[in-house]
Design a protein around this motif. Structure first.
Motif, PDB file in Angstrom:
ATOM      1  N   LEU A 139      11.440 -10.080 -15.418  1.00  0.00           N
ATOM      2  CA  LEU A 139      11.915 -10.965 -14.361  1.00  0.00           C
ATOM      3  C   LEU A 139      12.265 -12.316 -14.947  1.00  0.00           C
ATOM      4  CD1 LEU A 139       9.280 -10.257 -11.598  1.00  0.00           C
ATOM      5  CD2 LEU A 139      11.609  -9.394 -11.752  1.00  0.00           C
ATOM      6  N   LEU A 140      12.898 -13.117 -14.131  1.00  0.00           N
ATOM      7  CA  LEU A 140      13.149 -14.499 -14.519  1.00  0.00           C
ATOM      8  C   LEU A 140      11.810 -15.143 -14.882  1.00  0.00           C
ATOM      9  CD1 LEU A 140      15.990 -15.789 -14.195  1.00  0.00           C
ATOM     10  CD2 LEU A 140      14.907 -17.229 -12.463  1.00  0.00           C
ATOM     11  N   ALA A 143       9.345  -0.814 -11.402  1.00  0.00           N
ATOM     12  CA  ALA A 143       7.948  -1.077 -11.082  1.00  0.00           C
ATOM     13  C   ALA A 143       7.280  -1.833 -12.223  1.00  0.00           C
ATOM     14  CB  ALA A 143       7.224   0.238 -10.821  1.00  0.00           C
ATOM     15  N   GLU A 144       7.575  -1.440 -13.458  1.00  0.00           N
ATOM     16  CA  GLU A 144       6.996  -2.134 -14.612  1.00  0.00           C
ATOM     17  C   GLU A 144       7.487  -3.575 -14.682  1.00  0.00           C
ATOM     18  OE1 GLU A 144       4.864  -1.134 -16.790  1.00  0.00           O
ATOM     19  OE2 GLU A 144       4.780   1.061 -16.579  1.00  0.00           O
ATOM     20  N   VAL A 145       8.764  -3.739 -14.450  1.00  0.00           N
ATOM     21  CA  VAL A 145       9.366  -5.068 -14.558  1.00  0.00           C
ATOM     22  C   VAL A 145       8.745  -6.028 -13.552  1.00  0.00           C
ATOM     23  CG1 VAL A 145      11.467  -6.378 -14.129  1.00  0.00           C
ATOM     24  CG2 VAL A 145      11.550  -4.335 -15.543  1.00  0.00           C
ATOM     25  N   SER A 181      19.368  -7.111 -16.930  1.00  0.00           N
ATOM     26  CA  SER A 181      18.631  -6.852 -15.700  1.00  0.00           C
ATOM     27  C   SER A 181      19.272  -5.678 -14.964  1.00  0.00           C
ATOM     28  CB  SER A 181      18.601  -8.109 -14.834  1.00  0.00           C
ATOM     29  OG  SER A 181      19.878  -8.690 -14.782  1.00  0.00           O
ATOM     30  N   ASP A 182      20.288  -5.091 -15.590  1.00  0.00           N
ATOM     31  CA  ASP A 182      20.927  -3.889 -15.054  1.00  0.00           C
ATOM     32  C   ASP A 182      20.144  -2.696 -15.612  1.00  0.00           C
ATOM     33  OD1 ASP A 182      22.533  -1.712 -14.541  1.00  0.00           O
ATOM     34  OD2 ASP A 182      24.409  -2.745 -15.021  1.00  0.00           O
ATOM     35  N   LEU A 183      19.208  -2.191 -14.820  1.00  0.00           N
ATOM     36  CA  LEU A 183      18.263  -1.214 -15.356  1.00  0.00           C
ATOM     37  C   LEU A 183      18.897   0.113 -15.782  1.00  0.00           C
ATOM     38  CD1 LEU A 183      15.163  -1.971 -13.130  1.00  0.00           C
ATOM     39  CD2 LEU A 183      15.851  -2.963 -15.314  1.00  0.00           C
ATOM     40  N   PRO A 184      19.839   0.663 -15.000  1.00  0.00           N
ATOM     41  CA  PRO A 184      20.492   1.880 -15.482  1.00  0.00           C
ATOM     42  C   PRO A 184      21.177   1.650 -16.830  1.00  0.00           C
ATOM     43  CG  PRO A 184      21.038   1.493 -13.186  1.00  0.00           C
ATOM     44  CD  PRO A 184      20.273   0.298 -13.647  1.00  0.00           C
ATOM     45  N   GLU A 185      21.773   0.495 -16.979  1.00  0.00           N
ATOM     46  CA  GLU A 185      22.423   0.162 -18.247  1.00  0.00           C
ATOM     47  C   GLU A 185      21.403   0.154 -19.372  1.00  0.00           C
ATOM     48  OE1 GLU A 185      25.362  -3.057 -18.674  1.00  0.00           O
ATOM     49  OE2 GLU A 185      23.805  -4.178 -19.740  1.00  0.00           O
ATOM     50  N   ARG A 216      15.872  -7.557  -7.738  1.00  0.00           N
ATOM     51  CA  ARG A 216      15.160  -7.951  -6.537  1.00  0.00           C
ATOM     52  C   ARG A 216      15.902  -9.057  -5.789  1.00  0.00           C
ATOM     53  NH1 ARG A 216       8.909  -9.329  -6.665  1.00  0.00           N
ATOM     54  NH2 ARG A 216       9.772 -11.064  -7.844  1.00  0.00           N
ATOM     55  N   GLU A 217      16.470  -9.973  -6.562  1.00  0.00           N
ATOM     56  CA  GLU A 217      17.236 -11.053  -5.936  1.00  0.00           C
ATOM     57  C   GLU A 217      18.485 -10.490  -5.265  1.00  0.00           C
ATOM     58  OE1 GLU A 217      15.984 -14.239  -9.416  1.00  0.00           O
ATOM     59  OE2 GLU A 217      17.876 -13.193  -9.500  1.00  0.00           O
ATOM     60  N   ALA A 218      19.097  -9.514  -5.932  1.00  0.00           N
ATOM     61  CA  ALA A 218      20.285  -8.887  -5.367  1.00  0.00           C
ATOM     62  C   ALA A 218      19.936  -8.206  -4.041  1.00  0.00           C
ATOM     63  CB  ALA A 218      20.879  -7.896  -6.354  1.00  0.00           C
TER      64      ALA A 218
END
Ligand SMILES: Nc1ncnc2c1ncn2[C@@H]1O[C@H](COP(=O)(O)OP(=O)(O)OP(=O)(O)O)[C@@H](O)[C@H]1O
Ligand SMILES: [Mg+2]
Lengths: 325, 509
Positions: free
Chosen positions: B294-295, B496-498, B460-464, B182-184
């Protein structure tokens, strides 16, 4: 294209040059005083440099090198020298056997180291402030113990022969103090450069948090470092006392500034500018030669300090200037 | 899409740069056009940061020159560059933690109260708030300490410092590496807006999707050489990746037999006021478990607690069958836990130790005989890991400082591989790592799992996270909000969950 490898070589040359500052200064000082000061080159004089100036300072400076390696400093090395000396003299005066008195001397030094360890590793005070505090406290303690700072003399008669061995003996034609210094230097060099303990201490000095994040006991290493520093300094205290057969309160501080100077001059010898034993020892040699040379040239005593200060500046400046290119 | 302007603003001409005989850049010529977002990509050690540092006047080129706005310079200095309106968000430039926001923003160019030597604090506060409000919709007091800010806020401070100077060119070196999605996204919005205001952007990243979405033009460096510059419309992430490594990358994530074994790490009822509540889970042998949030969601705190860097007030952590414990890093490492921390430059590696010294720092007992370090076996281990992780370095004796960012990260991982740990706690393990090396690290994680280790990945790299793990624990406001099987969730659903917006999206559609 061919210019590129040449550039690499040039850079390596620059790097080598910056490490040469200390050896070059050593040779220059030697040549300078050989020319300036009559009698400087005499064997007797050079031997006196080694025995009187070099020996004790090298032991204390080696001790200091461990503290600097761990990213700190120990302003109370002189206190450890004094405490060792005091404990040693006291037990001999009380008629205890010399070996026991020597052990007590080391113990006296260790007390100073443990005190620093508690302050630095336990409470987390910065080494500078902690050891400064120890220095002040140690000074008062010694004054209290000696009625305001009176020397404690050993009666020439009542002292066992073995007492003098450390300071005045000789082995295979070599003075024992010099042999002890050589042994301390050799052991310290192995510990700092080759041992696991030395490696971790170096890492602590470079990035303490990384040591902690690597699952290594940071505090234990810090504590051990300051105890080791004090123990090594205590050895100097024992040799000193055995030589002069007197304990003079707060006399150990005379080594402090030179020891710090030598340890920092010594870093210029290392590829990555780290504190190292060889560098420290050359630094001590340099300071000893300068002190003696200035004396032999008949220079006012007070000018010696100026000479020493200028020298430290010069070596550090030369090294950093050539590094900057 | 904006109109591609043809006016060059920066032109590198025939740039050469070596470090002690090793070539970092050879004959690089490159033009950046005004008002564009220009991407710069390449593998770890390709020379991206070096090129940027040349532009910043931090390195001097051995040959070649830089033209800025039509004017040729062969000797740039940081001061000159700043006066030309070029500002940098460097990969490895940290803000001084003990500074206040105000000091960091105005360092070296503090406004004075006219006619006096005194700092004009009121003006500083006003100007800072203006920029912060305008671009970030945010207010940060100038008196806040840098050390109290989150990673994203620190970056905002760096960008704000640049914006205060009304820059013409802004250079970002891997800005999103430490940001959550989200920050990105906020950063991308900002960059587009700055471009539309006429500012030229140079943008380095290892995330090719980012490059695709954000840049107008992309330049690929490989081994210090300029291999291609293409308008983004005429290329694809796949083509860029191919140009970067000069070979086919293949599958990003390894195919792995997912057959968890015995329980390895059991966490029960872990709580710490204000950080996390009642956290419990089990990690099995052979499992790769993901943590995300999230942070401030507590995921990172839990990870740090497991390694003994933070303490829990309640709850137990049990490793294998051993008794529960209150951890310290020393004890954690003894129980064969390993932590690859997020902040590699402060915690992961020591920049002034050599590659080999860093590699064996956590496993020194293995290389010690009679208290002495056995240099031969240490060297062999360092060389083995340099080869294994393809660490690009002048040699094992090189200081870590001389390695590129991604290669430093590889050393941070190598350090724990050398320890033969059982449980790996990996905090953002592939930040700043290039795509080929990522594949290498993923394969390594799979191999460790296959050999019976348990691995926890916080990312925080979700695909990873989805591609790499078996299960994912999603932290929300200090609790494990949900546990999902990685195969069964999409990136959008996970996001969405995050962010805690899954309820909302469910209602919407
Ligand atoms: N100060 C230095 N001393 C010696 N070598 C250096 C120095 N800085 C960079 N290098 C070397 O130059 C090469 C290019 O490094 P650079 O930092 O530009 O890579 P990069 O493309 O930014 O990589 P990454 O994606 O990992 O950040 C690397 O091989 C690196 O080891
Ligand atoms: Mg880089």
């Amino acid at each position: 294209m061919s210019a590129v490898p040449a550039l690499g070589a040039e850079r390596r040359l620059v790097e080598a040059a910056s490490r040469l500052a200390l050896p070059v200064a050593l040779v220059a000082v030697f040549l300078l005083f050989s020319a300036l000061a009559p009698g400087f080159l005499a064997a007797a004089n050079l031997q006196s440099v080694l025995v009187n100036n070099f020996t004790l300072l090298s032991i204390v400076a080696v001790a200091m090198t461990f503290a600097v390696s761990a990213g700190g400093i120990d302003l109370s090395v002189g206190t450890a020298v004094d405490f060792a000396s005091f404990a040693f003299v006291s037990l001999v005066l009380a008629g205890q056997p010399v070996p026991l008195a020597l052990a007590a001397g080391l113990g006296g030094g260790a007390v100073v180291g443990l005190f620093n360890a508690v302050l630095i590793a336990g409470i987390g005070i910065s080494p500078f402030l902690a050891t400064l505090g120890t220095l002040f406290i140690g000074r008062s303690v010694q004054q209290l113990l000696t009625n305001g700072g009176n020397p404690v003399y050993l009666p020439p008669a009542g002292v066992p022969e073995s007492f003098h061995l450390l300071g005045r003996g000789s082995l295979a034609g070599l003075p024992v103090p010099l042999l002890i210094a050589a042994l301390v230097i050799a052991l310290a060099a192995v510990i700092l450069a080759r041992s696991r303990f030395g490696r971790v201490v170096t890492a602590v000095g470079i990035e303490a948090e990384v040591v902690r994040y690597s699952g290594l006991p940071l505090k234990a290493h810090l504590a051990a470092t300051y105890v080791l520093v004090a123990l090594i300094a205590a050895v100097a205290g024992l040799v000193l006392t055995s030589t002069v057969t007197v304990y003079i309160p707060n006399s150990g501080n005379a080594f402090l500034l030179n020891a710090i100077g030598a340890a920092f001059i010594g870093t210029t010898l290392h590829r990555h500018g780290r504190p190292n034993i060889a560098g420290t020892v050359l630094g001590v040699l340099l300071l000893s030669l300068v002190a003696n040379g200035l004396l032999m040239s008949g220079l006012n005593f007070y000018w010696q300090q100026v000479g020493t200060g200028l020298l430290i500046f010069t070596v550090l400046a030369l090294s950093f200037a050539s590094r900057k290119v | 899409m904006i109109q591609q302007s043809t006016q060059p603003i920066i032109h590198f001409q025939g740039i050469e740069k070596s470090f002690g005989g090793a070539k970092a850049l050879s004959d690089v010529s490159l033009t950046v056009h005004r008002g564009t977002v220009h991407g710069l990509v390449g593998q770890n050690g390709a020379g991206k940061s070096t090129l940027i540092k040349l532009l910043a006047g931090l390195h001097r080129p051995d040959a070649g020159q830089v033209e800025i706005d039509g004017e040729a310079y062969d000797h740039l200095t940081p001061h000159l560059v700043e006066s030309l309106g070029i500002h940098f968000i460097h990969q490895d430039r940290l803000l001084v933690p003990s500074f206040t926001v105000g000091e960091a923003l105005f360092l070296g160019r503090e406004p004075r109260i006219p006619g006096t030597p005194f700092l004009d604090r009121r003006q500083m506060q006003r100007r800072a708030q203006e920029v912060l409000q305008r671009y970030f919709g945010l207010s940060l007091p100038n008196s806040a300490l840098i050390s109290q800010l989150s990673t994203a806020e620190k970056q905002i401070v760096q960008i704000t410092r640049a914006l205060l100077d009304r820059p013409k060119i802004l250079v970002f070196d891997e800005p999103t590496a430490a940001l959550v999605k989200r920050e990105a996204d906020l950063l991308f919005t900002l960059i587009r807006r700055l471009r539309d205001e006429g500012i030229t952007i140079l943008y380095i990243s290892h995330y090719l999707q980012e490059i695709e979405a954000l840049c107008d033009v992309v330049t690929v460096l490989r081994n210090g050489r300029h291999v291609a510059t293409k308008p983004i419309a005429e290329t694809s992430a796949a083509e860029i990746a191919g140009l970067m490594v000069n070979r086919d990358i293949g599958d990003l994530f390894p195919i792995r037999e997912k057959s968890p074994g015995a329980a390895l790490l059991t966490v029960e009822g872990l709580s710490a006021t204000g950080r996390y509540r009642n956290v419990g889970f089990t990690l099995y042998r052979g499992e790769v478990l993901g943590l995300t949030g999230l942070l401030g969601s507590g995921a990172k705190d839990v990870l740090r607690t497991l390694f003994g860097l933070e303490t829990a007030e309640e709850g137990t952590v049990t490793v294998a069958e051993q008794a529960p414990w209150r951890a310290s890093p020393v004890q954690a490492a003894r129980r064969k836990l390993a932590l690859v921390p997020e902040d590699r430059r402060r915690h992961g590696v020591a920049l002034d130790l050599s590659v080999s010294e860093n590699t064996t720092l956590a496993s020194l007992p293995r290389f010690t005989r009679l208290g002495l370090v056995d240099r031969a076996s240490e060297a062999a281990e360092a060389d083995r890991l340099i080869t294994r992780l393809q660490i690009k370095t002048a040699g094992r004796e090189a200081l870590l400082r001389t390695l590129s960012g991604g290669n430093q990260q590889k050393v941070a991982i190598a350090k724990w591989l050398s320890r033969h740990s059982d449980i790996y706690l990996l905090d953002e393990p592939t930040v700043g790592v290039d795509i080929a090396a990522k594949v290498e690290i993923y394969a390594l994680i799979a191999e460790l799992a296959e050999k019976g280790a348990g691995i926890i990945v916080l990312s925080s790299d979700l695909p990873e996270l989805i591609g790499l793990t078996d299960r994912i624990l999603i932290f929300f406001r200090g609790e494990i909000a949900r546990e999902v099987v990685s195969d069964t969730i999409t990136e959008d659903a996970l996001l969405a969950e995050v962010t805690g917006s899954s309820e909302a999206t469910r209602y919407v559609g």
